[in-house]
Design a protein around this motif. Structure first.
Motif, PDB file in Angstrom:
ATOM      1  N   ILE A 113      -5.337 104.919  20.358  1.00  0.00           N
ATOM      2  CA  ILE A 113      -5.949 103.779  19.662  1.00  0.00           C
ATOM      3  C   ILE A 113      -7.069 103.134  20.488  1.00  0.00           C
ATOM      4  CG2 ILE A 113      -4.297 102.004  20.441  1.00  0.00           C
ATOM      5  CD1 ILE A 113      -4.397 100.849  17.599  1.00  0.00           C
ATOM      6  N   VAL A 148       2.119 101.776  15.666  1.00  0.00           N
ATOM      7  CA  VAL A 148       3.500 101.641  16.143  1.00  0.00           C
ATOM      8  C   VAL A 148       4.473 102.197  15.088  1.00  0.00           C
ATOM      9  CG1 VAL A 148       5.303 100.028  16.865  1.00  0.00           C
ATOM     10  CG2 VAL A 148       2.957  99.708  17.658  1.00  0.00           C
ATOM     11  N   SER A 187       0.191 101.378  10.571  1.00  0.00           N
ATOM     12  CA  SER A 187       0.272 100.878  11.940  1.00  0.00           C
ATOM     13  C   SER A 187       0.591 102.030  12.892  1.00  0.00           C
ATOM     14  CB  SER A 187       1.369  99.808  12.010  1.00  0.00           C
ATOM     15  OG  SER A 187       2.190  99.937  13.142  1.00  0.00           O
ATOM     16  N   ASN A 230      -2.890 101.594  28.106  1.00  0.00           N
ATOM     17  CA  ASN A 230      -2.654 100.152  28.083  1.00  0.00           C
ATOM     18  C   ASN A 230      -1.314  99.935  28.761  1.00  0.00           C
ATOM     19  OD1 ASN A 230      -2.061  97.505  27.448  1.00  0.00           O
ATOM     20  ND2 ASN A 230      -1.784  97.873  25.259  1.00  0.00           N
ATOM     21  N   CYS A 254       0.004 107.294  26.263  1.00  0.00           N
ATOM     22  CA  CYS A 254      -0.934 106.238  25.902  1.00  0.00           C
ATOM     23  C   CYS A 254      -2.263 106.616  26.557  1.00  0.00           C
ATOM     24  CB  CYS A 254      -0.422 104.895  26.413  1.00  0.00           C
ATOM     25  SG  CYS A 254      -1.320 103.502  25.739  1.00  0.00           S
ATOM     26  N   ASP A 305      -0.916 108.365  21.604  1.00  0.00           N
ATOM     27  CA  ASP A 305      -1.480 107.143  21.031  1.00  0.00           C
ATOM     28  C   ASP A 305      -2.871 106.954  21.633  1.00  0.00           C
ATOM     29  OD1 ASP A 305      -2.283 104.524  20.612  1.00  0.00           O
ATOM     30  OD2 ASP A 305      -0.277 103.672  20.857  1.00  0.00           O
ATOM     31  N   ALA A 321      -3.790  92.140  22.179  1.00  0.00           N
ATOM     32  CA  ALA A 321      -5.007  92.961  22.224  1.00  0.00           C
ATOM     33  C   ALA A 321      -5.777  92.947  20.911  1.00  0.00           C
ATOM     34  CB  ALA A 321      -4.657  94.393  22.641  1.00  0.00           C
TER      35      ALA A 321
HETATM   36  C1  LIG Z   1      -1.441 101.373  22.926  1.00  0.00           C
HETATM   37  C2  LIG Z   1      -1.337 100.620  21.632  1.00  0.00           C
HETATM   38  N1  LIG Z   1      -0.818 101.240  20.557  1.00  0.00           N
HETATM   39  C3  LIG Z   1      -0.691 100.596  19.374  1.00  0.00           C
HETATM   40  C4  LIG Z   1      -1.083  99.274  19.241  1.00  0.00           C
HETATM   41  C5  LIG Z   1      -0.881  98.579  17.940  1.00  0.00           C
HETATM   42  O1  LIG Z   1      -1.322  99.355  16.863  1.00  0.00           O
HETATM   43  P1  LIG Z   1      -0.943  98.938  15.389  1.00  0.00           P
HETATM   44  O2  LIG Z   1      -1.346  97.517  15.217  1.00  0.00           O
HETATM   45  O3  LIG Z   1      -1.783  99.871  14.545  1.00  0.00           O
HETATM   46  O4  LIG Z   1       0.510  99.152  15.219  1.00  0.00           O
HETATM   47  C6  LIG Z   1      -1.613  98.604  20.345  1.00  0.00           C
HETATM   48  C7  LIG Z   1      -1.992  97.189  20.234  1.00  0.00           C
HETATM   49  O5  LIG Z   1      -2.238  96.508  21.183  1.00  0.00           O
HETATM   50  C8  LIG Z   1      -1.749  99.300  21.560  1.00  0.00           C
HETATM   51  O6  LIG Z   1      -2.256  98.705  22.649  1.00  0.00           O
END
Ligand SMILES: Cc1ncc(COP(=O)(O)O)c(C=O)c1O
Length: 391
Positions: free
Chosen positions: A201, A95, A93, A171, A167, A199, A35
């Motif tokens: 994002i 994650v 990040s 996703n 989420c 999350d 993504a």
């Molecule tokens: C739902 C979700 N959370 C987190 C991430 C990644 O975030 P990061 O790169 O800041 O760890 C993604 C990446 O595809 C995502 O789809």
């Protein structure tokens, strides 16, 4: 020049391209998996970083209040969420923040609720931190819309269930959870003493008429019970700057999170990332509007294509640039399905099964590309389907 033209990423170590051989066994696939977007990061971000480099020292830097304030303003204007400066901390990040929050708010062996299907690191963060997975399978209703199943979830939790990973938007299924759905989920968690890690994002990539509701903005009780993870990585295609924030309103939760954050010592992040972060939130609004227009055009193209191809159904994509393709009518096993896309359509998609058991028979396609690239990819799938039918 067309801002959303095809960009050649060769020579950049872009994961999407570099890992093709490893993931698909061939370089000869159009990569439409991880993504990030094959779309240029906004000029306001690139220009700000170039400007910063006019200074000859790039040492340790703190993330300025002004950078945090740019995000606070964005969240207020785009989502009506009023965040206070003290609630925010830097994270490299989303994650990593999930892992940190899991350790801060639960003990080894405790249960963490994860929806199925979902972004794969949700599972690994729970397992790698030695917590126990409580699966919450999302259910498709009669219209094919994914829904929570709190009745079922009630039968799965125990007094040791401490956290829920949300989420939002979702996703890979592309849902923008409605206010009512979120309120119901929130009440469930409050009733059972479960803290929510939300999350968000993908929250800036939402298509009209849908609207994202920040979980922590729904009520005072939910604000005090939620860890929100947000960042510019998806919105402005700048994952390579490794910068996001963690938002915690509750002082008590904040202290617990902070203790864990100090243990991992990821500090305040990189100077160029701070610059990019602030520029994106401060100056990226008009670019973002155009981006949504472009993605929406691609989404329409996908829908029209799916209407003419009954063997592949598209789940309603309310947010994200990730299409969730229901390929079950093809009658292929998961391995064959993946091979079909790689060998017969020369496309590198994400296999549905990698998002959990409920993803079996599905594939995820990243449509954040130039429209001609998407047209070409859909044409290849059409041709591959036709060849199958002709045999
Ligand atoms: C739902 C979700 N959370 C987190 C991430 C990644 O975030 P990061 O790169 O800041 O760890 C993604 C990446 O595809 C995502 O789809």
């Amino acid at each position: 020049m067309d801002e959303f033209r095809r960009i050649d990423r060769s020579g950049t170590n872009a994961e999407k391209y570099t890992l093709r051989q490893k993931l698909f066994g061939t370089e000869d696939v159009e990569p439409m998996w991880v993504a990030d977007m094959d779309i240029a990061t906004p000029e306001c971000v690139i220009d700000a970083v170039k400007e910063r480099l006019n200074h000859p020292i790039v040492g340790y830097e703190v993330m300025s209040d002004s950078a945090f304030e740019a995000q606070i303003l964005w969240m207020k204007e785009h989502h009506g969420f009023r965040i206070e400066r003290d609630w925010l901390t830097y994270s490299p990040s989303v994650v990593a923040s999930i892992g940190c929050a899991i350790r801060a708010f639960s003990n080894e062996g405790d249960g963490v609720i994860v929806m199925d299907p979902v972004y794969p690191p949700f599972y690994s963060m729970v397992k790698d931190n030695r917590r126990s997975l409580i699966l919450h399978p999302l259910r498709r209703d009669a219209e094919g819309v994914y829904r929570f199943d709190l009745e079922y979830l009630r039968t799965q939790i125990t007094p040791q269930t401490k956290l829920l990973l949300l989420c939002s938007p979702h996703n890979p299924v592309g849902r923008v959870w409605s206010r009512d759905e979120l309120m119901e989920l929130g009440q469930f968690c409050l009733n059972h003493g479960i803290v929510i890690i939300s999350d968000e994002i993908h929250s800036d990539i939402v298509y009209s008429p849908h609207r994202h509701f920040p979980f922590a903005s729904l009520s005072e009780a939910l604000r005090e019970n939620t860890i929100t993870l947000i960042g510019p990585g998806k919105t402005f295609n700048m994952a390579g700057f490794s910068i996001s924030t963690v938002c915690i309103a509750s002082e008590e939760l904040r202290e617990r999170y902070e203790a864990e954050r100090l243990r991992v010592h990821w500090g305040d992040g990189a100077a160029l990332s701070h610059t990019a972060f602030e520029a994106a939130y401060r100056h990226g609004s008009s670019w973002h509007r155009k981006l949504i227009g472009h993605l929406d055009k691609n989404r329409t193209l996908l829908n029209e294509w799916a209407n003419n191809h009954p063997l592949i159904a598209l789940s309603s994509c309310e947010a994200t640039y990730l299409a969730w393709l229901d390929c079950r009518a093809l009658g292929l096993g998961d391995r064959e399905l993946r091979e079909f896309f790689v060998r017969e359509a020369n496309l590198g998609l994400s296999p549905g099964l990698s998002f959990g058991k409920e993803g079996s028979g599905y594939m995820r396609l990243n449509f954040a590309v130039a429209t001609e690239v998407l047209e070409n990819a859909l044409g290849r799938i059409s041709d591959a389907l036709k060849r199958r039918n002709d045999v």
